[in-house]
Design a protein around this motif. Structure first.
Motif, mmCIF file in Angstrom:
data_model
loop_
_atom_site.group_PDB
_atom_site.id
_atom_site.type_symbol
_atom_site.label_atom_id
_atom_site.label_comp_id
_atom_site.label_asym_id
_atom_site.label_seq_id
_atom_site.Cartn_x
_atom_site.Cartn_y
_atom_site.Cartn_z
ATOM 1 N N ASP A 259 41.755 38.538 57.792
ATOM 2 C CA ASP A 259 41.452 38.643 56.367
ATOM 3 C C ASP A 259 40.466 39.789 56.142
ATOM 4 O O ASP A 259 39.429 39.877 56.799
ATOM 5 N N LYS A 260 40.789 40.650 55.221
ATOM 6 C CA LYS A 260 40.002 41.866 54.999
ATOM 7 C C LYS A 260 38.611 41.535 54.455
ATOM 8 O O LYS A 260 38.409 40.530 53.780
ATOM 9 N N ALA A 261 37.666 42.404 54.748
ATOM 10 C CA ALA A 261 36.319 42.266 54.198
ATOM 11 C C ALA A 261 36.360 42.394 52.681
ATOM 12 O O ALA A 261 37.178 43.132 52.125
ATOM 13 N N ASN A 262 35.493 41.683 52.000
ATOM 14 C CA ASN A 262 35.407 41.774 50.548
ATOM 15 C C ASN A 262 34.702 43.043 50.095
ATOM 16 O O ASN A 262 35.005 43.583 49.033
ATOM 17 N N LEU A 263 33.753 43.511 50.885
ATOM 18 C CA LEU A 263 32.972 44.688 50.527
ATOM 19 C C LEU A 263 33.748 45.962 50.817
ATOM 20 O O LEU A 263 34.407 46.078 51.848
ATOM 21 N N ASP A 264 33.640 46.938 49.915
ATOM 22 C CA ASP A 264 34.181 48.269 50.185
ATOM 23 C C ASP A 264 33.290 49.001 51.178
ATOM 24 O O ASP A 264 33.777 49.684 52.072
ATOM 25 N N ARG A 265 31.995 48.873 50.962
ATOM 26 C CA ARG A 265 31.027 49.523 51.838
ATOM 27 C C ARG A 265 29.885 48.574 52.146
ATOM 28 O O ARG A 265 29.492 47.741 51.321
ATOM 29 N N LEU A 266 29.336 48.751 53.352
ATOM 30 C CA LEU A 266 28.173 48.001 53.796
ATOM 31 C C LEU A 266 27.161 49.023 54.300
ATOM 32 O O LEU A 266 27.463 49.806 55.210
ATOM 33 N N ILE A 267 25.992 49.045 53.676
ATOM 34 C CA ILE A 267 24.978 50.037 54.020
ATOM 35 C C ILE A 267 23.748 49.322 54.571
ATOM 36 O O ILE A 267 23.227 48.388 53.933
ATOM 37 N N PHE A 268 23.300 49.739 55.740
ATOM 38 C CA PHE A 268 22.055 49.233 56.304
ATOM 39 C C PHE A 268 20.974 50.282 56.080
ATOM 40 O O PHE A 268 21.074 51.403 56.594
ATOM 41 N N LYS A 269 19.994 49.922 55.296
ATOM 42 C CA LYS A 269 18.880 50.816 54.985
ATOM 43 C C LYS A 269 17.679 50.367 55.813
ATOM 44 O O LYS A 269 17.205 49.241 55.674
ATOM 45 N N VAL A 270 17.189 51.236 56.688
ATOM 46 C CA VAL A 270 16.101 50.876 57.583
ATOM 47 C C VAL A 270 14.774 50.941 56.828
ATOM 48 O O VAL A 270 14.376 51.991 56.321
ATOM 49 N N ILE A 271 14.103 49.796 56.743
ATOM 50 C CA ILE A 271 12.798 49.699 56.077
ATOM 51 C C ILE A 271 11.920 48.852 56.996
ATOM 52 O O ILE A 271 12.003 47.620 57.001
ATOM 53 N N SER A 272 11.086 49.501 57.777
ATOM 54 C CA SER A 272 10.345 48.796 58.827
ATOM 55 C C SER A 272 9.251 47.885 58.289
ATOM 56 O O SER A 272 8.926 46.866 58.908
ATOM 57 N N ASP A 273 8.686 48.211 57.132
ATOM 58 C CA ASP A 273 7.594 47.431 56.563
ATOM 59 C C ASP A 273 8.150 46.276 55.732
ATOM 60 O O ASP A 273 8.870 46.495 54.753
ATOM 61 N N GLU A 274 7.801 45.047 56.096
ATOM 62 C CA GLU A 274 8.355 43.884 55.408
ATOM 63 C C GLU A 274 7.977 43.862 53.936
ATOM 64 O O GLU A 274 8.791 43.500 53.067
ATOM 65 N N SER A 275 6.757 44.270 53.602
ATOM 66 C CA SER A 275 6.339 44.259 52.197
ATOM 67 C C SER A 275 7.135 45.276 51.382
ATOM 68 O O SER A 275 7.431 45.049 50.201
ATOM 69 N N VAL A 276 7.498 46.391 52.008
ATOM 70 C CA VAL A 276 8.325 47.393 51.321
ATOM 71 C C VAL A 276 9.736 46.862 51.135
ATOM 72 O O VAL A 276 10.366 47.078 50.088
ATOM 73 N N ARG A 277 10.255 46.144 52.130
ATOM 74 C CA ARG A 277 11.578 45.532 51.974
ATOM 75 C C ARG A 277 11.583 44.591 50.777
ATOM 76 O O ARG A 277 12.525 44.570 49.977
ATOM 77 N N LYS A 278 10.520 43.812 50.651
ATOM 78 C CA LYS A 278 10.445 42.880 49.520
ATOM 79 C C LYS A 278 10.434 43.632 48.195
ATOM 80 O O LYS A 278 11.155 43.255 47.252
#
Length: 561
Positions: A259-278
């Motif tokens: 079964d095909k993925a629902n997403l067209d694209r999946l992007i992983f954005k690297v953000i090392s600081d947890e507070s910045v991720r939030k």
């Protein structure tokens, strides 16, 4: 697991890709112009996920870090996988398997009609090509820093001095692969679900020289394959890696066998600081992130974000190396450290809700678990007495803790260190703090046994005692450095014998006895806690099923506006 399913929920990898919810997504406003253009104007199904760290490369065989696997897991599959929301083995590229009575011959029936992303057929010859590639590593490729999981699982390489669990692979016919082992092992077939043993295209690996890895300074220079052309069979394909903007872009594999993925694209954005991720999540710049601060969970829930807490399948421990500090070779000293620390307080004050004090070095769901072991309640006065009896009433230790990292089992390294160091000082122990960046000397030095007392842990790769205590104590020259101990080799041999035992009932009894002795006779470390790590997503993200192995797959995810 989490919002999508309760603890009893079980859904196959193929079945969970039937989930389809929603059609559109809001573009993330804080990503670079490059990433914005990669989304495409007509891309209604794009997810941007905030990853705590950058992938080291995209060839999972040479990897041992979770952030590499977070990406490659979406593109590649193994012969076996793990059930959605759980840890039990299920079919993946193999539909069925059987073993000989002595456990040395494993026959896998393969899924038909599967192709790698480059159009190469997945068949028994491709399976054997992967095994032969792993087994025939030479030079730099045999480094434990590269072939970590092969060495931990299979041992040696072709023509080497160290014996190997792997003997040969036979392609009986296009849909039947036979793996021959040199002995029985409790690892099979679960170990084949490790990301490092994902099936990769023999054609692409040859074309882009996958094995061309060169040592460079303290690291490695990887092949063109590992940097630009990873090729698996999974629901997503590699698109690009923008190192300047720290973003990895994958796109849906429209020719996927299931079964095909629902997403067209999946992007992983690297953000090392947890507070910045939030902050990125709150501003709409990303659609989710991993390992939120436990202190933020209630606030995030109140703002309607989806906070899913995984079942704990990990352990945090206080390691003790017997390499450089002779005092730590004495059992009474190690027991004193166990009595000196207040594990209940640690769990209540420094770990997320649902965390538990650890009884053993693995969770209760793993074979060989027993409550019938020595327990060390918080008793600083008893710790002082033991130190005095051992001749070390003035004990001084280096206590190591890592910086620039959070781990599923260790969400707040500084806070955990401060809590335990304070306990130790109350018991009269002189603590000399040593802090190093996780990838800047901490892990490498600890694995050599140079850290006297240290914080480390483990998230299980699969449901097996060997994956926990076999990994920890099966060698006498690792982070615990039990080589000087009169029992170090004995413990390693007992673990090896248990792993080789083909009778499951007898094997479980062997592990139970080892666990009892680990807590009383040996005590090479002190198990501290099992911690349920959380993952958080925006309200418009639907269908994410969490994994106790922290091994989420995003093909089931949909975005609804």
């Amino acid at each position: 697991m989490g919002a999508a399913a309760g603890p009893g929920f079980r859904l196959s990898r193929v079945g969970r890709r039937l989930v389809t919810v929603g059609l559109t997504a809001v573009l993330a406003t804080s990503l670079s112009a490059c990433v914005q253009s990669q989304r495409g104007e007509d891309s209604g199904q794009t997810m941007v996920f905030g990853a705590p760290g950058a992938p080291a490369l995209f060839d999972p065989f040479y990897a041992s870090d979770g952030e590499t696997f977070r990406v490659t897991r979406q593109m590649m599959e193994g012969l076996v996988g793990f059930e959605s929301g759980g840890v039990e083995v299920e079919p993946e590229l193999a539909t069925d398997w059987t073993s000989s009575e002595d456990g040395t011959k494993w026959t896998f029936q393969l899924r038909e009609g599967v192709k790698f992303h480059d159009g190469t057929d997945f068949n028994a010859e491709a399976v054997c090509a992967n095994f032969e590639r792993w087994y025939n590593q030479t030079g730099t490729g045999q480094s434990s820093a590269l072939s970590y999981y092969w060495i931990e699982t299979f041992g040696g390489f072709a023509g080497g001095d160290e014996p190997s669990l792997f003997s040969s692979c036979e392609a009986s016919d296009p849909t039947t692969a036979v793996i021959n082992l040199t002995r029985a092992t409790s690892k099979f077939p679960a170990a084949l679900g490790l990301d490092s043993f994902s099936m990769q295209s023999p054609t692409a690996m040859k074309e882009y020289e996958a094995d061309k890895v060169v040592a460079k300074g303290s690291g490695f220079e990887y092949s063109e394959y590992a940097r630009k052309h990873p090729t698996g069979t999974g629901p997503f394909q590699f698109d690009s890696y923008d190192q300047n903007n720290q973003s990895v872009v994958l796109h849906r594999n429209d020719d996927y066998w299931g079964d095909k993925a629902n997403l067209d694209r999946l992007i992983f954005k690297v953000i090392s600081d947890e507070s910045v991720r939030k902050q990125e999540l709150l501003s709409g710049g990303i659609d989710g992130y991993d390992f939120p601060n436990p202190a933020d969970l209630d606030s995030l829930r109140q703002q309607d974000f989806n906070v899913q807490v995984r079942e704990p399948f990990n352990v945090l421990y206080l390691g003790m190396s017997q390499k450089n500090n002779p005092a730590l070779r004495k059992l009474k000293v190690r027991k004193a450290l166990a009595y000196a620390i207040n594990r209940e307080n640690l769990v209540n004050a420094n770990l997320p809700g649902g965390a538990e004090v650890a009884n053993l070095f693995y969770p209760s769901s793993v074979d060989g678990y027993t409550e019938d072991v020595a327990k060390y309640s918080y008793d600083p006065e008893k710790a002082k007495r033991l130190l005095n009896e051992a001749g070390h009433s003035d004990l001084t230790i280096e206590f190591w803790w890592p910086t620039q990292v959070t781990r599923p089992y260790m969400p707040d390294p500084r806070g955990i260190f401060n809590s335990l160091a304070g306990d130790m000082r109350k018991a009269g122990i002189n603590v000399e703090p040593v802090s190093k960046p996780w990838n800047g000397g901490y892990i490498s030095d600890a694995n050599k046994g140079d850290a006297e007392v240290f914080l480390l842990g483990w998230t299980g790769d699969y449901n097996s005692p060997d994956n926990f205590i076999g990994t920890f104590f099966g060698s006498t020259e690792n982070q615990f450095y039990t080589k000087p101990a009169p029992w170090g080799e004995e413990l390693a041999n007992r673990l090896d014998a248990a792993d080789k035992e083909p009778d499951p009932t007898k094997r479980e009894r062997m592990y139970t006895e080892i666990n009892r002795d680990l807590k009383s006779k040996y005590l090479p470390a002190v198990p501290l806690s099992h911690s349920p790590p959380a993952i958080v997503t925006a309200p418009h993200v639907k269908g994410l099923v969490t994994s106790p192995l922290t091994a989420e797959e995003f093909a089931s995810v949909s975005i609804e506006k």
